[in-house]
Motif scaffolding. Structure first.
Motif: not given
Length: 303
Positions: A14, A21, A52, A56, A186, A225, A228-229, A232-233, A236-237
């Motif tokens: 991860e 990312i 986004i 979540a 978050q 991209y 999103g990734p 936002a992603l 979260l990651l």
């Protein structure tokens, strides 16, 4: 000396995914800038990213803050951690390579140590940290080129703009510790990106005018991209890895991002960095590893 938490294979995976990312964000932003303005790219990134993230938050059934003072803190955090650094770094990318941008962006960790040492009593600048900071700044100067620090052409100004963005990130880290402590991460991420959107959208309308909708598939893909990734992603990651691996191990992300960005810049954009920039990153990386403590674990300096 504080020992680093050992990393499980899943944590490594991860961590590497997060670095990939964020390494890809430099390419995405450069592709988007080929078709629209800096302010518009930033506005797209934070607006869609905020939506986004709130999705979540709703899916996790986390409470939405209602305190106006907290929303004021989100606004400041969004300005320092998103709107301003995103704009400075994106403008810098118009005039320097995306790989070099990622190297200079890695100075965030160095600035963060200095800012924390100034503002917080428990973050004093110990001999080990001072050595890491000195090496880190030496690597930054080498990557830029000492001669470029005394001239004011677009390339040198672009590099200074990226460093300005990295400094904003460091200030944001301190502000988050002061103003957002105790919040679900978050919710903090969604709030600050919303605060950034409240600044970025009016700025984009004023600077660039109404957004264009005739972008190519590549342009829309790059924006998607980034929002999103890439935003936002990634947040979260980030918090998943933080819980799994600890804050000390997250410093490894700073070391892994530039190689990804450099490789993508070379493969997709045909960029070729000067050897001096790569050597500078090596020196900067050594400084970051000293800050992390791994290089000096067997023969530690006081910390």
């Amino acid at each position: 000396m504080t020992m680093q938490r050992s990393l499980s294979p899943r944590a490594w995976a991860e961590l590497a995914l997060l670095a990939a990312i964020w390494g890809g964000i430099f390419l995405a932003v450069r592709l988007a800038l080929a078709e629209t303005g800096v302010a518009t790219v930033v506005a797209h990134r934070v607006t869609w990213g905020a939506l986004i993230l709130w999705g979540a938050v709703a899916a996790m059934r986390l409470p939405v803050p209602r305190d106006p003072r907290l929303w004021g803190a989100f606004l400041i955090m969004g300005l320092l951690n998103n709107a301003l650094p995103y704009a400075l770094i994106a403008w810098g990318q118009l005039h320097i390579e995306s790989g070099l941008t990622s190297i200079l962006n890695a100075a965030t960790a160095i600035f963060g140590v200095v800012v924390a040492a100034v503002l917080f009593r428990d973050e004093r600048l110990t001999p080990r940290r001072a050595l890491g900071v000195a090496l880190g700044f030496g690597g930054v100067v080498l990557a830029i080129g000492p001669e470029n620090l005394v001239q004011l052409d677009l390339r040198s100004l672009a590099q200074l703009a990226v460093l300005g963005g990295a400094f904003c990130y460091a200030l944001a880290g301190a502000w988050g510790r002061i103003a957002l402590a105790g919040l679900a991460p978050q919710v903090a991420a969604a709030g600050m990106v919303t605060g950034a959107a409240l600044v970025a959208v009016p700025a984009a309308l004023w600077i660039d005018g109404p957004p264009r909708f005739d972008l190519s598939l590549t342009g829309w893909g790059a924006i998607a991209y980034a929002a999103g990734p890439g935003t936002a992603l990634a947040y979260l990651l980030y918090f998943r890895v933080l819980a799994m691996a600890g804050s000390g191990n997250l410093l490894l992300t700073t070391l892994l991002i530039p190689p990804v960005a450099i490789a993508l810049g070379a493969l997709v954009l045909g960029e070729a960095l000067a050897p001096r920039a790569l050597i500078g990153f090596g020196v900067l990386a050594a400084g970051l590893l000293i800050l992390d403590g791994r290089l000096l674990r067997r023969r530690p300096l006081p910390n």
